[in-house]
Design a protein around this motif. Structure first.
Motif, mmCIF file in Angstrom:
data_model
loop_
_atom_site.group_PDB
_atom_site.id
_atom_site.type_symbol
_atom_site.label_atom_id
_atom_site.label_comp_id
_atom_site.label_asym_id
_atom_site.label_seq_id
_atom_site.Cartn_x
_atom_site.Cartn_y
_atom_site.Cartn_z
ATOM 1 N N GLU A 43 2.605 12.871 1.685
ATOM 2 C CA GLU A 43 3.121 11.523 1.500
ATOM 3 C C GLU A 43 2.787 11.041 0.098
ATOM 4 N N LYS B 204 4.342 6.325 5.257
ATOM 5 C CA LYS B 204 4.647 5.775 6.578
ATOM 6 C C LYS B 204 3.920 4.460 6.832
ATOM 7 N N LYS B 205 2.998 4.101 5.942
ATOM 8 C CA LYS B 205 2.259 2.844 6.059
ATOM 9 C C LYS B 205 2.501 2.009 4.807
ATOM 10 N N LEU B 206 2.300 0.712 4.940
ATOM 11 C CA LEU B 206 2.428 -0.198 3.812
ATOM 12 C C LEU B 206 1.409 0.171 2.736
ATOM 13 N N ASP C 281 9.515 0.224 9.334
ATOM 14 C CA ASP C 281 9.112 -0.668 10.426
ATOM 15 C C ASP C 281 8.615 -2.025 9.923
ATOM 16 N N THR D 247 12.921 3.111 3.245
ATOM 17 C CA THR D 247 11.663 2.684 2.643
ATOM 18 C C THR D 247 12.016 1.870 1.405
#
Length: 193
Positions: A58, A86-88, A165, A181
């Motif tokens: 990532e 996948k995360k902020l 998300d 994204t």
């Protein structure tokens, strides 16, 4: 309304619509199959059948290239050798001063938005010459902004990498593809004023 208001603010409306749509009837007496489920399967199956190959790691904030000084339109360069986070992710590129922003405070922000999948600029308040006003944590913007701008100080330039998300999710919005994204470079013109 500013484009960001349409793009970011629509996330709140979309989330409410999704929540309402997900709250379908519990009526178990209906024996008719749901055409909505079949349609959703047809729409989502092609995307799942051909997933993008992983690049093995990532990306981090350090993988994103940002040039330009606070107050000027940034140039944002995305890498092609890593996967979208996948995360902020947040990173202050220029440190500001004064108290950090908290929920309920007024912010005046300049920003540029680039989409991860194609590296295209989708929106920029710098180009319009007008900062965007919001109340932090008030649900006026996508969750990635409400969460990612906590603690920002006046004069800060902050990078936000927002996963789907916390952006527009599976529905997408205003020219933003589903499951996109989002990469923002934000300048905090004022905090709490």
């Amino acid at each position: 309304m500013h484009t960001l208001g349409r793009i970011i603010g629509i996330g709140t409306i979309a989330a409410a619509a999704l929540a309402l749509g997900a709250c379908g009837s519990d009526d178990k007496s209906s024996s008719a199959p749901s055409s909505t489920s079949a349609a959703a399967t047809k729409v989502t199956a092609p995307a799942q059948a051909n997933p993008t190959a992983s690049k093995g790691r990532e990306c981090t904030a350090d993988d994103i290239g940002v040039s330009g000084d606070f107050g000027t339109a940034p140039k944002i360069t995305l890498p092609d050798n890593c996967d979208p986070p996948k995360k902020l992710i947040t990173k202050d590129l220029v440190q500001g001063s004064g108290p950090g922003a908290a929920a309920g405070q007024q912010l005046k922000m300049n920003y540029a938005l680039v989409t991860w999948s194609n590296g295209q600029k989708k929106d920029s308040s710098f180009d319009r010459g007008t900062p965007f006003d919001l109340t932090l944590g008030g649900g006026q913007v996508i969750p990635g902004w409400d969460q990612g701008l906590v603690g920002v100080q006046t004069g800060s330039r902050r990078l936000l990498i927002v996963p789907p998300d916390l952006g527009y999710g599976a529905s997408g919005r205003s020219g933003i593809a589903p499951n996109e994204t989002l990469v923002f470079v934000t300048d905090a013109v004022s905090v709490g004023k």
